[in-house]
Design an enzyme around this catalytic site. Sequence first.
Site, mmCIF file in Angstrom:
data_model
loop_
_atom_site.group_PDB
_atom_site.id
_atom_site.type_symbol
_atom_site.label_atom_id
_atom_site.label_comp_id
_atom_site.label_asym_id
_atom_site.label_seq_id
_atom_site.Cartn_x
_atom_site.Cartn_y
_atom_site.Cartn_z
ATOM 1 N N SER A 136 0.829 -1.136 0.044
ATOM 2 C CA SER A 136 0.137 -0.100 -0.166
ATOM 3 C C SER A 136 0.841 1.383 -0.089
ATOM 4 C CB SER A 136 -0.798 0.136 1.146
ATOM 5 O OG SER A 136 -0.223 0.412 2.521
ATOM 6 N N LYS A 137 0.348 2.383 -0.119
ATOM 7 C CA LYS A 137 0.985 3.676 -0.238
ATOM 8 C C LYS A 137 1.967 3.833 1.143
ATOM 9 C CE LYS A 137 -2.226 6.144 -2.861
ATOM 10 N NZ LYS A 137 -3.707 6.732 -2.541
ATOM 11 N N ARG A 138 1.497 3.135 2.094
ATOM 12 C CA ARG A 138 2.493 3.423 3.299
ATOM 13 C C ARG A 138 3.964 2.536 3.062
ATOM 14 N NH1 ARG A 138 2.056 -0.455 7.107
ATOM 15 N NH2 ARG A 138 0.519 -1.594 5.977
ATOM 16 N N HIS A 139 4.125 1.658 2.036
ATOM 17 C CA HIS A 139 5.211 1.176 1.928
ATOM 18 C C HIS A 139 6.114 1.842 0.918
ATOM 19 C CE1 HIS A 139 2.709 -2.636 2.960
ATOM 20 N NE2 HIS A 139 3.725 -2.502 3.736
#
Length: 478
Positions: free
Chosen positions: A252-255
């Site tokens: 996800s964008k977190r990564h």
Amino acid sequence: METRVRFAPSPTGHLHIGNARTAIMNWLFARNTGGKFILRIEDTDPERSVEEYIGQIVEDLKWLGLQWDEGPEIGGSFGPYRQSERLEIYQKYVRKLIDEEKAYYCFCTPDELEKMKKDSHARGEAGFYNRHCLNLKPGEKEKYLAEGRKPAVRFKVPDKTSVIVNDVIKGQLTFETENISDFVIMRGEGIPTYNFAVVVDDSLMKISHIIRGDDHVSNTPRQVLLYQALGFEAPKLVHIPMILGADKSRLSKRHGATSLDQYRIKGYLPEVLINFLSLLSWSSESGDEILTIKRLIEEFDFKRISKSAAMFDFDKLNWMNGHYIRNADLNRIVNLSIPYLQQAGYPVDDVEKIRKIISLVREKIDYLSQIPEHLPVFFQEKINIVNGEAKTMIRQESSQRVLWSFTRELDGIAELDQEIFKNIMKVVQKETGVMGKNLWMPLRIILTGQLHGPDLPMTAEILGKEKCKELIQQAIYK
Ligand code: GLU
């Protein structure tokens, strides 16, 4: 039978890296088997589909080089290839199911459905549709229509049967229909739902293999039931494992960046993304990791798709991109780099100089937008030594002798290039008796401002005789 595969994005956002992998695998399989790669835009969700995203997805696919054989812009024998242009086709098949009593109109409002769900949850049930509209009493339908309700259409899920799905990767999967509620196949506005449209399209477009992410496995039993009800043969199913971040949760964008265009903008090469994304859940029998597109096409095989989730390793992507940048044709890298230089405000009119700079800088970067960080050295106005150790070194007596000797030699030449620079250094060594680090470091410090940096003879060539002289003058004690 000819292989026909499709990539079917919904234009609800940018092309996600996971969907790009799906597109790549479909394309590789089509090219490997001499079949057709079809692009179909699944834009039937009017609330979520955005016209602009269609253009962007199309551009992203073109940038990757995944040319489709049928689809938007080029057409084909099974079009149209935008679902929003196929509504009459879906409506025809919905009518067929209604006529055969395999589907029925549902007049329930969202509020009624919500209440139904709550009540059944309260009874400890799964919250399925209670088939209210399958068994309407005489006159009820007319009453609802008179109220202006626009009916949806629900598929009547066969009672208590098993749906067997043979997935090429996952093997045999069994689903029980008692866990599947009668689902909507067409909304009140005459717009089909994903599960219905996908089945009609994959059948009419004669798709032989559905290759997609395994987040769609849960949709598969509904789709298989629809194939059976419509009398269509289901394509072969190939569900590819999902992509995880380093912490093993879904990417996800977190990564990090998750949409393909972010990688294009940062300066990753398209063939790197093809190479890298292909290796998420697939591997070459040779064990090689750097694979040309030609090899990927030749070697692609479902047998080498793994069953377990793949991990997106950003460091590996950077390593791979750096490797490709260093090995690509220099002119190509120069052309691709120019916009980044311009954006950072550097002049680009001296093409020969830019070429030399890029030939040095490409050794140091993972992606092209990192280039400007390495440019100040080549465009410096004044010497700028910040490092304390470097400052001390320049003041040393031996350094000063080296610099004096170097300037004198410089005066004797017309133009400086890397070979002449090396020759001068030999003369300076002889003249001063200074060797090794003490010989080279003063010049490195003056010309680059740093103790470490790009290749010195080439840097000197790029700076040119006058600039080198100017910089040295600023550091010599007179
Ligand atoms: N439009 C669907 C998606 O973007 C396609 C899924 C499928 O390939 O069946 O997820």
